[in-house]
Write an enzyme that holds these catalytic residues in place. Structure first.
Site, mmCIF file in Angstrom:
data_model
loop_
_atom_site.group_PDB
_atom_site.id
_atom_site.type_symbol
_atom_site.label_atom_id
_atom_site.label_comp_id
_atom_site.label_asym_id
_atom_site.label_seq_id
_atom_site.Cartn_x
_atom_site.Cartn_y
_atom_site.Cartn_z
ATOM 1 N N ARG A 1 -0.554 63.124 132.103
ATOM 2 C CA ARG A 1 -0.792 64.317 131.282
ATOM 3 C C ARG A 1 0.163 64.261 130.100
ATOM 4 O O ARG A 1 1.319 64.692 130.179
ATOM 5 C CB ARG A 1 -0.560 65.579 132.112
ATOM 6 N N SER B 1 -10.995 71.217 135.460
ATOM 7 C CA SER B 1 -10.222 72.385 135.888
ATOM 8 C C SER B 1 -11.104 73.622 135.912
ATOM 9 O O SER B 1 -11.955 73.808 135.033
ATOM 10 C CB SER B 1 -9.065 72.657 134.916
ATOM 11 N N LYS C 1 3.364 75.777 132.853
ATOM 12 C CA LYS C 1 2.888 76.237 131.550
ATOM 13 C C LYS C 1 2.480 77.695 131.665
ATOM 14 O O LYS C 1 2.141 78.175 132.740
ATOM 15 C CB LYS C 1 1.703 75.386 131.075
#
Length: 198
Positions: free
Chosen positions: A30, A99, A128
């Site tokens: 990521r 997701s 996050k």
């Protein structure tokens, strides 16, 4: 399709150099806010490392590079889906993970016939800032009923202590980030994860 049950996510290929030799068989890169030349170098090395260790590499977001570099998997968030050419991803033979946070997003994902569906954050996460509150372990059972045979990934605030509950609720795979990267002994933590996920 069976995926390994443990799915760490890392933001630098240096983590793969450390963790793949321990037996990690499914990993996501990521990489956010990096220039393209850095992305290319990191993902190329990640692809080679995963190939050498018999591990599955999932590339988050950067689907064009994943196609160009001959990677096997790409993961897209809902916002990433808006800009991605899913037909091109499929035409290149890549597998796709998506997701989801609510039933509208899940319905959108299922239309794409994804190779896995991720639900999160199961628990509060520090990774996050998200508009989504924690989903709770019970929602995994609901999602598993909706996705059927598609592998279901639990992500968000996951730890070795919470993994068993996620599996019992219906998750096929549990993903971890900061539980490893912020741990004082990340290698020891990964070994504990591998043991829990069997």
């Amino acid at each position: 399709m069976m995926l390994p049950r443990f799915y760490p996510i890392f933001d630098d290929v240096a983590w793969l150099r450390r963790m793949l030799p321990l037996g990690v068989k499914l990993v996501q890169m990521r990489l956010k806010d990096k220039p393209e030349d850095t992305l290319r170098v990191q993902l190329s090395e990640a692809r080679e490392l995963c190939a050498a260790h018999g591990a599955v590499l999932v590339v988050n977001d950067h689907w064009q590079l994943a196609i160009e570099l001959g990677c096997d998997w790409v993961h897209l968030g809902q916002e990433d889906l808006n800009a991605a050419d899913v037909a091109a991803i499929r035409a290149a033979g890549l597998k796709l993970g998506v997701s989801t946070h609510d039933k509208t997003e899940l319905a959108r994902a299922l239309v794409l016939q994804p190779d896995y569906v991720a639900l999160g954050p199961i628990y509060p996460t520090i990774l996050k800032k998200m508009k989504w509150h924690q989903q709770g372990i019970e929602k995994l059972s609901v999602w598993k009923g909706l996705v059927g045979d598609i592998p279901l990934i639990a992500i968000g605030g996951m730890s070795t202590d919470r993994a068993t509950g996620a599996f019992e609720a219906g998750a096929d795979v549990v993903s971890a980030v900061t539980d490893i990267t912020l741990h004082p002994d990340p290698e020891d933590r990964v070994m504990a994860w591998l043991e829990v996920c069997g």
